[in-house]
Design an enzyme around this catalytic site. Sequence first.
Site, PDB file in Angstrom:
ATOM      1  N   ARG A   1       0.855  -1.197   0.000  1.00 21.95           N
ATOM      2  CA  ARG A   1       0.000   0.000   0.000  1.00 21.95           C
ATOM      3  C   ARG A   1       0.881   1.233   0.000  1.00 21.95           C
ATOM      4  NH1 ARG A   1      -5.730  -1.617   1.740  1.00 21.95           N
ATOM      5  NH2 ARG A   1      -5.940  -2.535  -0.312  1.00 21.95           N
TER       6      ARG A   1
ATOM      7  N   GLN B   1      -0.947   2.370  -6.275  1.00 17.06           N
ATOM      8  CA  GLN B   1      -2.410   2.521  -6.300  1.00 17.06           C
ATOM      9  C   GLN B   1      -3.034   2.064  -7.616  1.00 17.06           C
ATOM     10  OE1 GLN B   1      -3.352   6.505  -5.062  1.00 17.06           O
ATOM     11  NE2 GLN B   1      -3.040   6.031  -2.909  1.00 17.06           N
TER      12      GLN B   1
ATOM     13  N   ASP C   1      -3.600  -1.777  -7.755  1.00 18.17           N
ATOM     14  CA  ASP C   1      -4.206  -2.397  -6.577  1.00 18.17           C
ATOM     15  C   ASP C   1      -5.576  -3.012  -6.887  1.00 18.17           C
ATOM     16  OD1 ASP C   1      -5.314  -2.957  -4.074  1.00 18.17           O
ATOM     17  OD2 ASP C   1      -4.158  -1.373  -3.124  1.00 18.17           O
TER      18      ASP C   1
ATOM     19  N   SER D   1      -8.363  -2.537  -4.159  1.00 19.91           N
ATOM     20  CA  SER D   1      -9.072  -1.252  -4.166  1.00 19.91           C
ATOM     21  C   SER D   1     -10.064  -1.167  -5.317  1.00 19.91           C
ATOM     22  CB  SER D   1      -8.098  -0.085  -4.304  1.00 19.91           C
ATOM     23  OG  SER D   1      -7.302   0.004  -3.170  1.00 19.91           O
TER      24      SER D   1
ATOM     25  N   TYR E   1      -3.413  -1.062   6.805  1.00 20.16           N
ATOM     26  CA  TYR E   1      -4.489  -1.987   7.161  1.00 20.16           C
ATOM     27  C   TYR E   1      -4.784  -1.883   8.651  1.00 20.16           C
ATOM     28  CZ  TYR E   1      -3.929  -4.438   2.693  1.00 20.16           C
ATOM     29  OH  TYR E   1      -3.891  -4.773   1.368  1.00 20.16           O
TER      30      TYR E   1
HETATM   31  P1  NAD Z   1      -9.583  -3.901   4.300  1.00 18.98           P
HETATM   32  O1  NAD Z   1     -10.393  -4.446   3.170  1.00 18.98           O
HETATM   33  O2  NAD Z   1      -8.378  -4.648   4.720  1.00 18.98           O
HETATM   34  O3  NAD Z   1     -10.538  -3.739   5.575  1.00 18.98           O
HETATM   35  C1  NAD Z   1     -11.736  -3.010   5.488  1.00 18.98           C
HETATM   36  C2  NAD Z   1     -11.862  -2.078   6.674  1.00 18.98           C
HETATM   37  O4  NAD Z   1     -12.201  -2.839   7.831  1.00 18.98           O
HETATM   38  C3  NAD Z   1     -10.605  -1.288   7.016  1.00 18.98           C
HETATM   39  O5  NAD Z   1     -10.900   0.091   6.995  1.00 18.98           O
HETATM   40  C4  NAD Z   1     -10.259  -1.772   8.433  1.00 18.98           C
HETATM   41  O6  NAD Z   1      -9.659  -0.763   9.219  1.00 18.98           O
HETATM   42  C5  NAD Z   1     -11.628  -2.177   8.949  1.00 18.98           C
HETATM   43  N1  NAD Z   1     -11.638  -3.041  10.134  1.00 18.98           N
HETATM   44  C6  NAD Z   1     -10.808  -4.075  10.458  1.00 18.98           C
HETATM   45  N2  NAD Z   1     -11.187  -4.610  11.649  1.00 18.98           N
HETATM   46  C7  NAD Z   1     -12.267  -3.906  12.090  1.00 18.98           C
HETATM   47  C8  NAD Z   1     -13.106  -3.976  13.231  1.00 18.98           C
HETATM   48  N3  NAD Z   1     -12.885  -4.866  14.205  1.00 18.98           N
HETATM   49  N4  NAD Z   1     -14.128  -3.090  13.344  1.00 18.98           N
HETATM   50  C9  NAD Z   1     -14.363  -2.156  12.366  1.00 18.98           C
HETATM   51  N5  NAD Z   1     -13.609  -2.070  11.249  1.00 18.98           N
HETATM   52  C10 NAD Z   1     -12.574  -2.907  11.115  1.00 18.98           C
HETATM   53  O7  NAD Z   1      -9.158  -2.385   4.009  1.00 18.98           O
HETATM   54  P2  NAD Z   1      -9.032  -1.640   2.622  1.00 18.98           P
HETATM   55  O8  NAD Z   1     -10.353  -1.258   2.104  1.00 18.98           O
HETATM   56  O9  NAD Z   1      -8.201  -2.473   1.738  1.00 18.98           O
HETATM   57  O10 NAD Z   1      -8.284  -0.271   2.970  1.00 18.98           O
HETATM   58  C11 NAD Z   1      -7.541  -0.018   4.139  1.00 18.98           C
HETATM   59  C12 NAD Z   1      -6.811   1.345   3.960  1.00 18.98           C
HETATM   60  O11 NAD Z   1      -5.760   1.256   3.008  1.00 18.98           O
HETATM   61  C13 NAD Z   1      -7.709   2.465   3.472  1.00 18.98           C
HETATM   62  O12 NAD Z   1      -7.441   3.622   4.237  1.00 18.98           O
HETATM   63  C14 NAD Z   1      -7.293   2.718   2.049  1.00 18.98           C
HETATM   64  O13 NAD Z   1      -7.475   4.049   1.627  1.00 18.98           O
HETATM   65  C15 NAD Z   1      -5.823   2.369   2.122  1.00 18.98           C
HETATM   66  N6  NAD Z   1      -5.307   1.961   0.799  1.00 18.98           N
HETATM   67  C16 NAD Z   1      -4.127   2.487   0.369  1.00 18.98           C
HETATM   68  C17 NAD Z   1      -3.620   2.098  -0.882  1.00 18.98           C
HETATM   69  C18 NAD Z   1      -2.321   2.660  -1.408  1.00 18.98           C
HETATM   70  O14 NAD Z   1      -1.825   3.623  -0.860  1.00 18.98           O
HETATM   71  N7  NAD Z   1      -1.747   2.072  -2.466  1.00 18.98           N
HETATM   72  C19 NAD Z   1      -4.314   1.172  -1.656  1.00 18.98           C
HETATM   73  C20 NAD Z   1      -5.518   0.650  -1.173  1.00 18.98           C
HETATM   74  C21 NAD Z   1      -5.991   1.063   0.062  1.00 18.98           C
END
Ligand code: NAD
Length: 369
Positions: free
Chosen positions: A119, A124, A127, A130, A224
Amino acid sequence: MKIAVPTETQAGESRVAASPDTVKAFIKKGVDVIVQAGAGKGASIPDDAFAAAGAQVVPGGFGDADVVLTVRRPSGELLSSLKRGAILIGGLEPYGDKAGLDAIAGSGVTAFAMELMPRITRAQSMDILSSQANLAGYKAVIDAAFHFTRAFPMMMTAAGTVPAAKVFIMGVGVAGLQAIATARRLGAIVSATDVRKATEEQVKSLGAKFVYADIADAATSGGYAKELSAEDKAKQAALVANHVKTQDVIITTALIPGRPAPVLITEEMVDSMKPGSVIVDLAVERGGNCPLSKPDQIVEHKGVKIVGTVNLAGKLAGNASPLFAKNLANFLDLMIKDGGLKIDDADECIKGTMIARDGALVHPMFGAK
Ligand code: NAD
């Protein structure tokens, strides 16, 4: 150099790992592309569109391909037909199936599991989690609206007022943010929770209410979430239990990489919800955020419907495929040099996703020696 795009064989998979646009871009780089006949059918991309983009449409036979692009982990049959050293790039589903990973390594291909993309800002555009989660978050809300026996927006009519639905989004990553935006567009009153504190601002900026227990920030440096301590789990559960009682629709999206999905909605909490309420559990493939959800089933529990549709992004294959295909093409671009292939082992995105090479597993998370 030849890139192959086989038809996906996993049940219910309608996406395809290339689009006419990515084919065109590969051809421009002097690369040959073969696409299996019918590969784009589920995504409404006819063979003719791939042919018009410059691909050769073939019935099968990928033994001379240098690169194979897939959406999901290929069948054993396909794997064993590939030449040693061929590059396999796709959603290879690396978690929880060592035998499957051994089969990939055993085939001698150099395999990249796109789920493991680091990440970082540069990654991005590569990904797949995403690009697909965004569509899944949207579709989860649309499906919830379909199964809900009431309306989302408030309506004032001569016969009385229809109240706005209350929608609660649990887990505000990529899917959760799109779910908030979609539910708001439909006129619902939206609230959301996460265990990463940074999400508060994002939730508020989308016009939803943030529901947060007094717990330690569970964000990791990788972007994450990590698992909560027992004490924080209890605090979160108490807060959620109170909130859930008042909600009409709940969309759960919470995941922790490499771990079973955390349980957020217990059976007792479901018991406390009004008949007619709907839960869509996006984490169902990883065990579910609600223990009552079942993969690809709609479970009815005391009048509450729990929707466990798997691969929601695949239900929007017409959008999901071109985005997935573009992610793979952007990644493969890192390796295409002067019409040939060069793997730069020092590249963070290449190192982070490579799971097998020369007959062995090479990723530290998955049994590399
Ligand atoms: P994910 O699919 O791994 O998880 C979904 C969400 O569930 C996350 O926000 C996580 O914090 C939440 N979660 C985990 N346990 C929980 C609990 N017990 N109660 C409530 N919520 C809980 O996450 P994701 O959608 O892949 O994204 C995570 C972060 O990474 C985001 O902020 C996203 O913007 C970022 N991201 C960055 C990049 C990059 O920079 N290349 C790419 C993709 C995502």
